[in-house]
Scaffold this motif. Sequence first.
Motif, PDB file in Angstrom:
ATOM      1  N   PHE A 259      13.489  -0.536   2.418  1.00  0.00           N
ATOM      2  CA  PHE A 259      14.831  -0.136   2.024  1.00  0.00           C
ATOM      3  C   PHE A 259      14.942   1.373   1.838  1.00  0.00           C
ATOM      4  CE2 PHE A 259      14.414  -4.606   0.872  1.00  0.00           C
ATOM      5  CZ  PHE A 259      15.493  -5.113   1.573  1.00  0.00           C
ATOM      6  N   ASP A 260      13.818   2.042   1.858  1.00  0.00           N
ATOM      7  CA  ASP A 260      13.752   3.493   1.964  1.00  0.00           C
ATOM      8  C   ASP A 260      13.099   3.801   3.310  1.00  0.00           C
ATOM      9  OD1 ASP A 260      13.280   6.189   1.885  1.00  0.00           O
ATOM     10  OD2 ASP A 260      12.038   6.157   0.072  1.00  0.00           O
ATOM     11  N   PRO A 261      13.901   4.061   4.357  1.00  0.00           N
ATOM     12  CA  PRO A 261      13.329   4.254   5.694  1.00  0.00           C
ATOM     13  C   PRO A 261      12.330   5.407   5.796  1.00  0.00           C
ATOM     14  CG  PRO A 261      15.691   3.832   5.860  1.00  0.00           C
ATOM     15  CD  PRO A 261      15.378   4.036   4.396  1.00  0.00           C
ATOM     16  N   SER A 262      12.343   6.323   4.819  1.00  0.00           N
ATOM     17  CA  SER A 262      11.388   7.435   4.868  1.00  0.00           C
ATOM     18  C   SER A 262       9.947   6.957   4.697  1.00  0.00           C
ATOM     19  CB  SER A 262      11.720   8.477   3.796  1.00  0.00           C
ATOM     20  OG  SER A 262      11.432   7.995   2.493  1.00  0.00           O
ATOM     21  N   LEU A 263       9.749   5.713   4.254  1.00  0.00           N
ATOM     22  CA  LEU A 263       8.404   5.154   4.104  1.00  0.00           C
ATOM     23  C   LEU A 263       7.790   4.708   5.427  1.00  0.00           C
ATOM     24  CD1 LEU A 263       8.935   2.921   0.924  1.00  0.00           C
ATOM     25  CD2 LEU A 263       7.658   5.070   1.035  1.00  0.00           C
ATOM     26  N   ARG A 264       8.582   4.698   6.491  1.00  0.00           N
ATOM     27  CA  ARG A 264       8.112   4.128   7.752  1.00  0.00           C
ATOM     28  C   ARG A 264       6.801   4.752   8.235  1.00  0.00           C
ATOM     29  NH1 ARG A 264      10.545   1.764  12.297  1.00  0.00           N
ATOM     30  NH2 ARG A 264      12.659   2.415  11.755  1.00  0.00           N
ATOM     31  N   GLY A 265       6.719   6.079   8.251  1.00  0.00           N
ATOM     32  CA  GLY A 265       5.522   6.732   8.757  1.00  0.00           C
ATOM     33  C   GLY A 265       4.277   6.313   8.015  1.00  0.00           C
ATOM     34  N   ARG A 266       4.375   6.248   6.695  1.00  0.00           N
ATOM     35  CA  ARG A 266       3.225   5.865   5.886  1.00  0.00           C
ATOM     36  C   ARG A 266       2.812   4.429   6.169  1.00  0.00           C
ATOM     37  NH1 ARG A 266       2.738   6.708  -0.682  1.00  0.00           N
ATOM     38  NH2 ARG A 266       0.756   5.600  -0.963  1.00  0.00           N
ATOM     39  N   VAL A 267       3.788   3.540   6.262  1.00  0.00           N
ATOM     40  CA  VAL A 267       3.489   2.125   6.497  1.00  0.00           C
ATOM     41  C   VAL A 267       2.927   1.918   7.902  1.00  0.00           C
ATOM     42  CG1 VAL A 267       4.526  -0.167   6.700  1.00  0.00           C
ATOM     43  CG2 VAL A 267       5.141   1.310   4.778  1.00  0.00           C
ATOM     44  N   GLU A 268       3.478   2.621   8.886  1.00  0.00           N
ATOM     45  CA  GLU A 268       2.964   2.467  10.240  1.00  0.00           C
ATOM     46  C   GLU A 268       1.519   2.961  10.356  1.00  0.00           C
ATOM     47  OE1 GLU A 268       5.864   4.414  12.691  1.00  0.00           O
ATOM     48  OE2 GLU A 268       6.975   2.548  13.015  1.00  0.00           O
ATOM     49  N   LYS A 269       1.189   4.031   9.652  1.00  0.00           N
ATOM     50  CA  LYS A 269      -0.192   4.517   9.667  1.00  0.00           C
ATOM     51  C   LYS A 269      -1.133   3.514   8.990  1.00  0.00           C
ATOM     52  CE  LYS A 269       0.647   9.490  10.056  1.00  0.00           C
ATOM     53  NZ  LYS A 269      -0.125   9.658  11.312  1.00  0.00           N
ATOM     54  N   ALA A 270      -0.665   2.897   7.891  1.00  0.00           N
ATOM     55  CA  ALA A 270      -1.482   1.885   7.210  1.00  0.00           C
ATOM     56  C   ALA A 270      -1.663   0.665   8.090  1.00  0.00           C
ATOM     57  CB  ALA A 270      -0.825   1.497   5.884  1.00  0.00           C
ATOM     58  N   ARG A 271      -0.618   0.301   8.831  1.00  0.00           N
ATOM     59  CA  ARG A 271      -0.718  -0.840   9.755  1.00  0.00           C
ATOM     60  C   ARG A 271      -1.757  -0.573  10.842  1.00  0.00           C
ATOM     61  NH1 ARG A 271       4.398  -2.285  13.507  1.00  0.00           N
ATOM     62  NH2 ARG A 271       3.976  -0.110  14.082  1.00  0.00           N
TER      63      ARG A 271
ATOM     64  N   SER B  30       0.813  -1.213   0.000  1.00  0.00           N
ATOM     65  CA  SER B  30       0.000   0.000   0.000  1.00  0.00           C
ATOM     66  C   SER B  30       0.849   1.266   0.000  1.00  0.00           C
ATOM     67  CB  SER B  30      -0.941   0.003   1.214  1.00  0.00           C
ATOM     68  OG  SER B  30      -0.245   0.266   2.421  1.00  0.00           O
ATOM     69  N   ALA B  31       2.108   1.151   0.389  1.00  0.00           N
ATOM     70  CA  ALA B  31       2.997   2.317   0.396  1.00  0.00           C
ATOM     71  C   ALA B  31       3.570   2.625  -0.979  1.00  0.00           C
ATOM     72  CB  ALA B  31       4.140   2.085   1.383  1.00  0.00           C
ATOM     73  N   LEU B  32       3.359   1.725  -1.942  1.00  0.00           N
ATOM     74  CA  LEU B  32       4.034   1.851  -3.236  1.00  0.00           C
ATOM     75  C   LEU B  32       3.089   2.120  -4.401  1.00  0.00           C
ATOM     76  CD1 LEU B  32       6.561  -1.128  -2.929  1.00  0.00           C
ATOM     77  CD2 LEU B  32       6.912   1.272  -2.323  1.00  0.00           C
ATOM     78  N   VAL B  33       1.790   2.117  -4.160  1.00  0.00           N
ATOM     79  CA  VAL B  33       0.849   2.249  -5.276  1.00  0.00           C
ATOM     80  C   VAL B  33      -0.296   3.164  -4.854  1.00  0.00           C
ATOM     81  CG1 VAL B  33      -0.427   0.164  -4.591  1.00  0.00           C
ATOM     82  CG2 VAL B  33      -0.503   0.947  -6.967  1.00  0.00           C
ATOM     83  N   SER B  34      -0.764   3.974  -5.789  1.00  0.00           N
ATOM     84  CA  SER B  34      -1.856   4.899  -5.507  1.00  0.00           C
ATOM     85  C   SER B  34      -3.208   4.194  -5.665  1.00  0.00           C
ATOM     86  CB  SER B  34      -1.789   6.095  -6.455  1.00  0.00           C
ATOM     87  OG  SER B  34      -2.110   5.696  -7.780  1.00  0.00           O
ATOM     88  N   PRO B  35      -4.300   4.801  -5.197  1.00  0.00           N
ATOM     89  CA  PRO B  35      -5.623   4.173  -5.331  1.00  0.00           C
ATOM     90  C   PRO B  35      -6.058   3.954  -6.771  1.00  0.00           C
ATOM     91  CG  PRO B  35      -5.682   5.897  -3.673  1.00  0.00           C
ATOM     92  CD  PRO B  35      -4.353   6.005  -4.365  1.00  0.00           C
ATOM     93  N   PHE B  36      -5.484   4.700  -7.694  1.00  0.00           N
ATOM     94  CA  PHE B  36      -5.864   4.556  -9.104  1.00  0.00           C
ATOM     95  C   PHE B  36      -4.756   3.892  -9.918  1.00  0.00           C
ATOM     96  CE2 PHE B  36      -4.675   8.874  -7.910  1.00  0.00           C
ATOM     97  CZ  PHE B  36      -3.458   9.004  -8.567  1.00  0.00           C
TER      98      PHE B  36
END
Length: 257
Positions: free
Chosen positions: A215-227, A67-73
């Motif tokens: 492998f890009d730690p800047s994604l952490r916030g987005r992934v944690e919110k999705a979790r 979910s961190a790598l693809v948009s809704p569309f």
Amino acid sequence: MNFSSDNVSPICPEILAAIGEASDPALPYGADAASQQLDHAFSDLFGKEVAVVPVATGTAANLVGLSALVSPFGGVACHHQAHINRTESTGVAFYGNGAKLMTMDGPSAKLLPETLDAFLTRENTHGMHSVDPECVAITQATEFGTIYDVDEVQAIGRVAKAHGMKFFMDGARFANAIAALGCHPADITWKAGLDVLSFGATKNGAMAVDAIILFDPSLRGRVEKARKRGGHLFSKHRYLAAQLLAYVKDDLWLRNA
């Protein structure tokens, strides 16, 4: 020995002991001492700074990570036999808020770089009226038990990069692939351009834990919110961390595989 599924395997003794040793009171939601060690342990394992987001199931690792790598569309390009297509219900669309799986064929459940290149070229030309692929996803090892070798993963990574795609790996059986290939984990992950890996442990001796490796730690916030949004944030987070730390200590994960 039971050949029905690796899901029938028991918890290995080292991980069971680690769960017992984590019984002291500790801060919740990842603020405990064990959870704070995960990034360092997995950065050592992969030879690169990574961020680690643990979840209790492989399905959550795949879907929250993707979910961190693809948009809704947007679309996720994968083999039609990929686990995310065959065995994750409509989870990609659910966690991706509508993201679509875009499938293709290939021998032994594996994508061929040339097939992927032609597919991405063909599917990325229809503008606002269609779904454009935004991510390439592979399963390592595949549902058929086949394994992408180092050259194959790196070739797929080059195709993904050439088309501006993100690159995801479903690694529920990643340990088996590394044990069979005898390569360094870096060779088929970040050195091949991988952005996110779901790192499996449940099928290889853990009780219930898989890790989303960023492998890009800047994604952490987005992934944690999705979790959190998806209901996969554990209160007693230390029990997930304890399993993962025991799993990678002294190459237990490779011995089990």
